[in-house]
Motif scaffolding. Structure first.
Motif, short mmCIF file in Angstrom:
data_model
loop_
_atom_site.label_atom_id
_atom_site.label_comp_id
_atom_site.label_asym_id
_atom_site.label_seq_id
_atom_site.Cartn_x
_atom_site.Cartn_y
_atom_site.Cartn_z
N ILE A 39 0.86 -1.18 0.00
CA ILE A 39 0.00 0.00 0.00
C ILE A 39 0.90 1.22 0.00
CG2 ILE A 39 -0.24 -0.10 2.53
CD1 ILE A 39 -2.98 1.28 2.21
N GLY A 40 0.66 2.15 -0.93
CA GLY A 40 1.52 3.31 -1.03
C GLY A 40 2.96 2.91 -1.25
N ASP A 41 3.84 3.43 -0.39
CA ASP A 41 5.26 3.09 -0.47
C ASP A 41 5.62 1.86 0.35
OD1 ASP A 41 5.66 5.36 -2.05
OD2 ASP A 41 6.03 6.65 -0.30
N VAL A 42 4.64 1.25 0.97
CA VAL A 42 4.89 0.12 1.86
C VAL A 42 4.86 -1.18 1.09
CG1 VAL A 42 4.02 -1.17 3.85
CG2 VAL A 42 3.93 1.34 3.84
N ASP A 43 5.85 -2.02 1.32
CA ASP A 43 5.88 -3.39 0.77
C ASP A 43 6.58 -4.26 1.80
OD1 ASP A 43 6.16 -5.76 -0.60
OD2 ASP A 43 6.69 -4.80 -2.50
N GLU A 44 5.79 -4.94 2.63
CA GLU A 44 6.34 -5.73 3.73
C GLU A 44 5.78 -7.15 3.69
OE1 GLU A 44 5.51 -3.84 7.44
OE2 GLU A 44 6.52 -1.95 6.89
N THR A 45 6.54 -8.10 4.20
CA THR A 45 6.12 -9.50 4.22
C THR A 45 6.33 -10.07 5.62
OG1 THR A 45 6.68 -9.79 1.89
CG2 THR A 45 6.46 -11.79 3.20
N GLN A 46 5.36 -10.87 6.07
CA GLN A 46 5.47 -11.57 7.35
C GLN A 46 5.15 -13.04 7.15
OE1 GLN A 46 3.23 -10.05 10.68
NE2 GLN A 46 3.35 -7.92 9.98
N ASP A 47 5.75 -13.88 7.99
CA ASP A 47 5.35 -15.28 8.04
C ASP A 47 4.00 -15.39 8.74
OD1 ASP A 47 7.66 -16.13 6.79
OD2 ASP A 47 8.74 -16.45 8.68
N ILE A 48 3.21 -16.37 8.34
CA ILE A 48 1.92 -16.63 8.98
C ILE A 48 2.13 -17.71 10.04
CG2 ILE A 48 -0.44 -17.45 8.67
CD1 ILE A 48 -0.32 -16.43 5.79
N PRO A 49 1.98 -17.38 11.31
CA PRO A 49 2.15 -18.40 12.35
C PRO A 49 1.12 -19.52 12.21
CG PRO A 49 2.18 -16.18 13.30
CD PRO A 49 1.71 -16.05 11.88
N THR A 50 1.48 -20.69 12.62
CA THR A 50 0.56 -21.82 12.56
C THR A 50 -0.71 -21.51 13.37
OG1 THR A 50 2.40 -23.38 12.38
CG2 THR A 50 0.28 -24.28 13.08
N GLY A 51 -1.85 -21.70 12.74
CA GLY A 51 -3.12 -21.47 13.40
C GLY A 51 -3.56 -20.02 13.47
N ALA A 52 -2.78 -19.10 12.92
CA ALA A 52 -3.12 -17.67 13.01
C ALA A 52 -4.44 -17.38 12.30
CB ALA A 52 -2.00 -16.83 12.43
N LYS A 53 -5.25 -16.56 12.94
CA LYS A 53 -6.52 -16.16 12.34
C LYS A 53 -6.36 -14.92 11.45
CE LYS A 53 -9.10 -18.01 16.27
NZ LYS A 53 -9.96 -17.70 17.44
N GLU A 54 -5.33 -14.17 11.72
CA GLU A 54 -5.08 -12.96 10.94
C GLU A 54 -3.61 -12.58 11.07
OE1 GLU A 54 -4.48 -9.60 12.34
OE2 GLU A 54 -4.10 -10.64 14.23
N VAL A 55 -3.19 -11.68 10.21
CA VAL A 55 -1.85 -11.11 10.29
C VAL A 55 -2.00 -9.60 10.26
CG1 VAL A 55 0.39 -10.87 9.18
CG2 VAL A 55 -0.77 -13.09 9.16
N THR A 56 -1.39 -8.92 11.24
CA THR A 56 -1.50 -7.46 11.33
C THR A 56 -0.19 -6.80 10.95
OG1 THR A 56 -3.22 -7.54 13.05
CG2 THR A 56 -1.93 -5.52 12.88
N PHE A 57 -0.28 -5.79 10.11
CA PHE A 57 0.87 -4.96 9.73
C PHE A 57 0.69 -3.58 10.35
CE2 PHE A 57 0.75 -8.21 6.52
CZ PHE A 57 2.08 -8.42 6.14
N LYS A 58 1.80 -3.03 10.86
CA LYS A 58 1.81 -1.67 11.38
C LYS A 58 2.60 -0.82 10.39
CE LYS A 58 1.56 -3.25 16.18
NZ LYS A 58 2.18 -3.20 17.53
N VAL A 59 1.93 0.20 9.85
CA VAL A 59 2.54 0.96 8.77
C VAL A 59 2.29 2.46 8.97
CG1 VAL A 59 2.31 -0.92 7.11
CG2 VAL A 59 0.48 0.76 7.31
#
Length: 604
Positions: free
Chosen positions: A525-545
């Motif tokens: 989004i915009g100038d942001v391009d970030e990647t995170q691993d998805i933890p086992t069983g995670a219901k969602e992944v949150t990015f702080k930008v």
């Protein structure tokens, strides 16, 4: 006869002329009942031999019927034109999904006009002109709202698992569980609103999702139609009779409260029939076409207006060409409302209602069914006057002699063909100048601390996964994006989910449908391009930008060994609190499959 846009002089003059009403409370109340996917032939008074609509039939005898009244061939475009008095192509609503069902924020709505004139305004049922700020009904002039999201109960933005019975709907921005069949809920809530506001003028917009599919209906309404060879779909007919019963309750309540005489009551539908014709059964109303058709069966619908104290003649029929874009200008004149100088495409039909109509001028109107991201000239279009129909720029029909549009007269009447083509050219050259505008969903506004996004509004060049069934099946698992406007510079948190927050299931969980095998989440989004691993069983992944003010694309993806696809759901806040991205943090009840009744058609 030519296409023109009308700046209604009555609107401008209203600011300088004294009101005909001695006080605000004496202005007439207004109720609009609009049903979904019910065609001109889906009521008894137009000739349907099987359907039972005694209340609507009686209402027709008590009010004035517009027999040549037209809407767009699908629902969101019709609703945008009804609310604004302007062509759907002009106000940004030429589809039902893909971000093209959001009424542009610059538009003044019917609710805005009534509210600014001291009316209490309420919506009950279907909105379908945007589920995110600034397009929600509460953003567009409705002071009290009880509604489902998107274009139908059970679509992707709607509360997970809603199925017409004992559902969870949005009440003034908060989710609330209800008991009962959906149509009963809309009318019951509408009548509560009317009773609470009976001592001041009110505008109640009761907009049912019935008889739209899925065809779920209480058995007491389907049983009378079972085994009848004239009935297309028993549940479709049953839902209409249920609407009819609810209108009877509404009318009785108006009588009991002593406000019937000073209440304008309108009954109309939003497009041609969807379920009224099947395998040779049903009644076509004497027309060609169904929902989404450019022929009259797709866009000519019943319109009844009753106002006992307003000199609207009982039992009168008007066969002059009228349309959804005429309703708001008409209300402004009938109710003596002040309004801004709106550049209407429609015109007030008050003179038709109050006179013999001999002085009503000839006119040409256009309806279309685009249903694409970017409109295409001539696509599924009808250019209309009182007598002629030009279809798709090529076919010409004389409705006086050929109401079923069976005989193309283009070769025999080239002058009429050219005249109507010229009228469409004027229309297209006008409305197409802003087809490149996009309605952006706004994040960072104090009016919407958390913004909920769904695949219904992906800007993808194909039908997106707009229904919960698509989400369950894992359909259209592809890369796409949402069109976003960041209202302010600042810090944001964005939560990505495969299932909606109320489903409360893991990204790779298969409890409610197809299980994926995503390993990473990527946010762009915009100038942001970030990647995170998805933890086992995670219901969602949150990015702080950190984002800058302006328009942009939100284009996240989940990444697996064999598939990269945009999450079906995303949630954005500029006011993060602990656990904001959970059902509890958002104040949404967790979906419980055991709660409430199951539609009888599902059990069967």
């Amino acid at each position: 006869m030519q296409f023109v846009r009308f700046i209604q002089t009555l609107v401008i003059a209203a600011a300088f002329l004294p009101s005909v009403y001695s006080d605000e409370a004496s202005r007439p109340n207004v109720i609009v009942v609009i049903t979904d996917d019910q065609g001109y032939g889906d009521v008894a008074f137009t000739g349907n031999p099987a359907i039972k609509t005694p209340t609507i039939d009686k209402l027709c005898s008590q009010g004035t019927l517009l027999t040549n009244f037209h809407v767009d061939p699908t629902c969101a475009p019709t609703r945008s034109a009804l609310m604004s008095g302007r062509y759907s192509d002009r106000v940004g609503v030429w589809h039902t999904v893909q971000g093209r069902n959001m009424l542009r924020r610059r538009e003044t709505t019917m609710a805005n006009v009534f509210g600014d004139n001291g009316y209490a305004t309420g919506l009950f049922g279907k909105w379908h002109l945007g589920d995110c700020y600034p397009y929600r009904p509460e953003d567009r002039g409705f002071q009290h709202c009880v509604y489902h999201k998107a274009g139908g109960v059970g679509q992707a933005p709607d509360y997970w698992g809603n199925d017409y019975f004992d559902d969870t709907y949005v009440v003034n921005g908060k989710h609330q569980r209800f008991e009962g069949f959906c149509t009963d809920v809309w009318f019951n809530e509408g009548m509560k609103f009317i009773k609470a506001n009976k001592d001041k003028p009110f505008f109640a917009y009761i907009s049912t999702n019935a008889p739209h599919s899925p065809y779920y209906c209480p058995e007491e309404y389907t049983q009378p139609y079972e085994g009848n060879p004239q009935v297309s779909i028993t549940e479709f007919y049953g839902m209409i009779t249920n609407v009819d019963d609810n209108i009877a309750k509404l009318i009785k309540m108006l009588d009991d409260e002593g406000i019937a005489d000073n209440t304008i009551l309108v009954f109309m539908t939003d497009n041609g029939t969807a379920g009224g014709l099947k395998d040779g059964r049903g009644f076509d109303g004497g027309m060609r076409g169904m929902k989404n058709s450019e022929y009259d069966g797709g866009h000519r619908v019943p319109f009844i207006i009753r106002w006992p104290g307003g000199k609207i003649e009982a039992g009168k029929s008007i066969d002059r060409l009228t349309a959804h874009i005429d309703v708001l200008p008409t209300f402004i004149e009938l109710c003596d409302l002040e309004a801004p100088a709106i550049d209407f495409d429609g015109r007030s039909i008050a003179s038709l209602l109050h006179t013999d109509g001999n002085d009503w001028p000839e006119r040409t109107l256009v309806v279309e069914s685009q249903r694409v991201v970017d409109p295409i000239k001539w696509r599924k279009s009808a250019v209309m006057d009182d007598r002629w129909r030009l279809v798709n720029g090529e076919e010409l029909y004389d409705l006086n002699a050929d109401p079923k549009q069976a005989t193309d007269l283009a070769a025999q009447h080239p002058a009429e063909l050219d005249r109507l083509r010229d009228e469409y050219d004027k229309f297209w050259n006008d409305v197409s100048t802003e087809h490149d505008l996009t309605s952006y969903m706004v994040i960072g506004s104090e009016h919407s601390p958390i913004v909920s996004l769904s695949s219904h509004d992906w800007l993808i060049d194909k039908l997106p996964p707009w229904n919960q069934g698509h989400i369950q099946n894992g359909d259209v698992a592809e890369e796409s994006f949402w069109a976003i406007e960041v209202e302010r510079d600042g810090d944001y948190e964005i939560s990505l989910r495969r299932w909606p927050v109320e489903a409360d299931k893991g990204i790779n969980d298969g409890t409610y449908g197809k299980a994926f095998n995503y390993k990473q989440a990527r946010l762009r989004i915009g100038d942001v391009d970030e990647t995170q691993d998805i933890p086992t069983g995670a219901k969602e992944v949150t990015f702080k930008v950190t984002l800058k003010k302006g328009v942009t694309k939100l284009a996240p993806v989940f990444i697996g060994p064999d598939l990269t696809a945009t999450p079906y759901y995303a949630y954005v806040t500029h006011q993060p609190k602990a656990d904001w991205q959970t059902p509890q943090g958002m104040g949404i009840p967790v979906y419980d499959p055991s709660y409430g009744r199951v539609p009888p058609q599902v059990n069967n």
